[in-house]
Design an enzyme around this catalytic site. Structure first.
Site, PDB file in Angstrom:
ATOM      1  N   TYR A 178       0.902  -1.270  -0.181  1.00 16.20           N
ATOM      2  CA  TYR A 178      -0.106  -0.142  -0.047  1.00 16.20           C
ATOM      3  C   TYR A 178       0.759   1.302  -0.006  1.00 16.20           C
ATOM      4  O   TYR A 178       1.937   1.291   0.676  1.00 16.20           O
ATOM      5  CB  TYR A 178      -1.001  -0.171   1.176  1.00 16.20           C
ATOM      6  CG  TYR A 178      -1.626   1.248   1.415  1.00 16.20           C
ATOM      7  CD1 TYR A 178      -2.869   1.484   0.587  1.00 16.20           C
ATOM      8  CD2 TYR A 178      -1.473   2.009   2.344  1.00 16.20           C
ATOM      9  CE1 TYR A 178      -3.566   2.671   0.720  1.00 16.20           C
ATOM     10  CE2 TYR A 178      -2.279   3.295   2.471  1.00 16.20           C
ATOM     11  CZ  TYR A 178      -3.391   3.471   1.760  1.00 16.20           C
ATOM     12  OH  TYR A 178      -4.042   4.692   1.635  1.00 16.20           O
ATOM     13  N   ASP A 182       9.360   3.070  -0.214  1.00 22.27           N
ATOM     14  CA  ASP A 182       8.146   3.532   0.618  1.00 22.27           C
ATOM     15  C   ASP A 182       8.450   3.243   2.206  1.00 22.27           C
ATOM     16  O   ASP A 182       7.721   2.091   2.379  1.00 22.27           O
ATOM     17  CB  ASP A 182       6.810   3.231   0.076  1.00 22.27           C
ATOM     18  CG  ASP A 182       5.788   3.959   0.805  1.00 22.27           C
ATOM     19  OD1 ASP A 182       6.038   4.613   1.632  1.00 22.27           O
ATOM     20  OD2 ASP A 182       4.390   3.669   0.527  1.00 22.27           O
ATOM     21  N   LYS A 191       4.226   9.193   9.067  1.00 25.92           N
ATOM     22  CA  LYS A 191       4.085   8.430  10.089  1.00 25.92           C
ATOM     23  C   LYS A 191       4.751   8.923  11.331  1.00 25.92           C
ATOM     24  O   LYS A 191       4.800  10.050  11.817  1.00 25.92           O
ATOM     25  CB  LYS A 191       3.858   6.858   9.897  1.00 25.92           C
ATOM     26  CG  LYS A 191       2.814   6.550   8.924  1.00 25.92           C
ATOM     27  CD  LYS A 191       2.224   5.112   9.033  1.00 25.92           C
ATOM     28  CE  LYS A 191       0.964   4.830   8.367  1.00 25.92           C
ATOM     29  NZ  LYS A 191       1.018   4.236   7.051  1.00 25.92           N
TER      30      LYS A 191
HETATM   31  C1  LIG Z   1       0.453   4.829   5.682  1.00 26.68           C
HETATM   32  C2  LIG Z   1       1.177   4.662   4.456  1.00 26.68           C
HETATM   33  C3  LIG Z   1       1.106   5.472   3.262  1.00 26.68           C
HETATM   34  C4  LIG Z   1       0.089   6.773   3.327  1.00 26.68           C
HETATM   35  O1  LIG Z   1       0.494   7.616   4.420  1.00 26.68           O
HETATM   36  P1  LIG Z   1      -0.813   8.645   4.712  1.00 26.68           P
HETATM   37  O2  LIG Z   1      -0.042   9.537   5.571  1.00 26.68           O
HETATM   38  O3  LIG Z   1      -1.663   7.834   5.187  1.00 26.68           O
HETATM   39  O4  LIG Z   1      -1.169   9.213   3.307  1.00 26.68           O
HETATM   40  C5  LIG Z   1       1.890   5.399   2.384  1.00 26.68           C
HETATM   41  N1  LIG Z   1       2.826   4.415   2.225  1.00 26.68           N
HETATM   42  C6  LIG Z   1       2.967   3.351   3.368  1.00 26.68           C
HETATM   43  C7  LIG Z   1       3.854   2.359   3.172  1.00 26.68           C
HETATM   44  C8  LIG Z   1       2.135   3.661   4.385  1.00 26.68           C
HETATM   45  O5  LIG Z   1       2.317   2.722   5.616  1.00 26.68           O
END
Ligand SMILES: *Cc1c(COP(=O)(O)O)cnc(C)c1O
Length: 439
Positions: free
Chosen positions: A150, A245, A273
């Protein structure tokens, strides 16, 4: 087995009824609606350390931790102080501030993988911008992602595998034109032949491969290190940028995230995060050369009214300062391992078909004893077990994210005593789940 009455949710129910008149599904982000576990979502009133309290006065040990940001727990003193003191001098200027330098200095001087960084306001925004940078830098338009990773709600990443082994994606959300999805190639995780086949066919058109090096948004799909190493080598061979990511794994499994843990150098990294200490911050970083393509230095446009927001920068700086203290990650990891060992021993000795994959302070409850490394290996039928587990745990004062595909997080605020209590409750709840199954 003694049965425990369900928790009171009267106030949460009333608030949710009202919320439904304001927001689609009553929430501002979909998983919060408790759809996969059933029942009314709990409206949280406050948090302190590893505990949260809902609007009905129920208290829980929290393993959701706002889906990852709160590695120090709720309302950590240093973070709270930094927020309050900064806010007293104004909350936003739309002009440079010293705090942006300070947070960047803290990150860049402790990270071997990036030389320059750009702050944005969410993980999604970081990923979206990093993809644009990869395309701008390489002059190529396709990207490759993995099924089961994701990356936020970026259009070109709301894409699932179509039919066939090497496929262009199909959009997984209404509102994403198929033409966007067609620019995204989707392959299974941990599958080198599939990756090689995709590179063979499209290698020279691919700007970047994006991967969660520790996939933690669809279960915890730990990758074989050999797969990640091979991915790095093959990207280099094809002139494809490797985008890690690390929105979830960054600052979580170590200050340098998964790149540092595995010793694999990505070309571009995204963070989110934890980086904001509980405030909305995202970031992307790379070598000075790649980052020089970002405006105003280069031609890849990207901007943000609240980017580098001083209050958020101060929170991030206060949080990351704690993470750099000696022993921080070792401590968190050993606490987590001890906690999971207790649960694992109980489940093994009872012959339960469960396991608790983990890395650092991230863990997942898998209703299988097999090592699961890609999305197809997850038995969706097992999610009914999670539904029972979740409800039984709420009754016992333990809060997990409301979906069996989500991972749990241990924070520095969880004490050994908290974890011992939670482990016992998880064992009891697991007994109930397994009893249900036998019936
Ligand atoms: C949470 C998350 C996102 C999205 O971040 P948001 O602050 O919710 O937009 C993207 N990539 C990864 C791996 C994530 O865990």
């Amino acid at each position: 087995m003694k049965s425990i009455p369900d928790i009171q949710r009267n106030n949460s129910e009333a608030l949710f009824a009202t919320a439904k008149t304001y927001f689609p599904g009553g929430v501002n982000s979909p998983v919060r609606a408790f759809k996969s576990v059933g029942g009314t979502p709990l409206f949280i009133k406050k948090g302190s350390g590893c505990r949260i309290t809902d609007e009905d006065g129920n208290e829980f040990i929290d393993f959701c931790c706002s889906w990852g940001p709160l590695i120090l727990g709720h309302a950590h003193q240093a973070v709270y102080q930094a927020i309050v003191e900064t806010a007293a001098n104004g909350t936003s200027f739309g002009a440079p501030t010293r705090l942006e330098n300070e947070l960047a200095e803290l990150i860049l001087s402790n990270n071997r993988f990036i030389e320059k960084i750009r702050f944005v306001s969410s993980g999604t925004e970081a990923v979206m911008s990093a993809i644009r940078l990869a395309r701008g830098y390489t002059g190529r338009s396709k990207i490759l992602k993995f099924e089961g990773c994701y990356h936020g709600h970026v259009d070109s990443l709301l894409v699932k595998a179509g039919s066939g082994l090497v496929t262009f994606g199909e959009s997984s959300s209404a509102g994403v034109p198929e033409a966007f999805a067609a620019e995204t190639i989707v392959v299974p995780l941990n599958d080198l032949p599939a990756l090689e086949a995709a590179f063979q066919l499209h290698g020279s058109d691919i700007a970047c491969v994006i991967i969660e090096p520790i996939p933690a948004n669809n279960g915890l799909l730990l990758q074989a290190e050999a797969f990640l190493t091979a991915l790095r080598e093959k990207c280099t061979a094809h002139g494809i940028l490797l985008l890690f990511d690390e929105v979830i794994s960054g600052f979580r499994v170590g200050f340098e995230g998964a790149a540092g843990l595995y010793g694999i150098a990505p070309d571009i990294v995204t963070y989110g995060k934890i980086i904001g200490g509980g405030m909305p911050v995202g970031a992307y970083g790379a070598s000075a050369e790649i980052m020089s393509r970002v405006s105003p230095e280069g031609s890849v446009y990207q901007a943000g009214t609240l980017s580098g927001n001083p209050v958020a920068m101060a929170a991030g700086k206060a949080a990351l300062t704690e993470l750099l203290k000696p022993g921080f990650y070792e401590n968190l990891k050993s606490k987590t391992e001890r906690f999971l060992k207790k649960i694992t021993n109980h489940c093994l000795s009872n012959g339960y078909e469960v396991s608790f994959p983990s890395v650092g302070s991230i863990f997942w409850i898998a209703f299988s004893r097999n090592t699961i490394r890609n999305a197809q290996e997850i038995d969706s039928g097992s999610m009914s077990n999670f539904k029972v587990l979740h409800r039984e745990l709420l009754k016992r004062g333990v809060y997990l994210g409301p979906s069996g595909y989500e991972v749990g997080f241990v924070s520095a605020a969880h004490t050994e005593a908290d974890l011992d209590f939670a482990a016992q409750m998880i064992c009891e709840a697991m007994d109930v789940v397994m009893e249900f199954r036998l019936d």
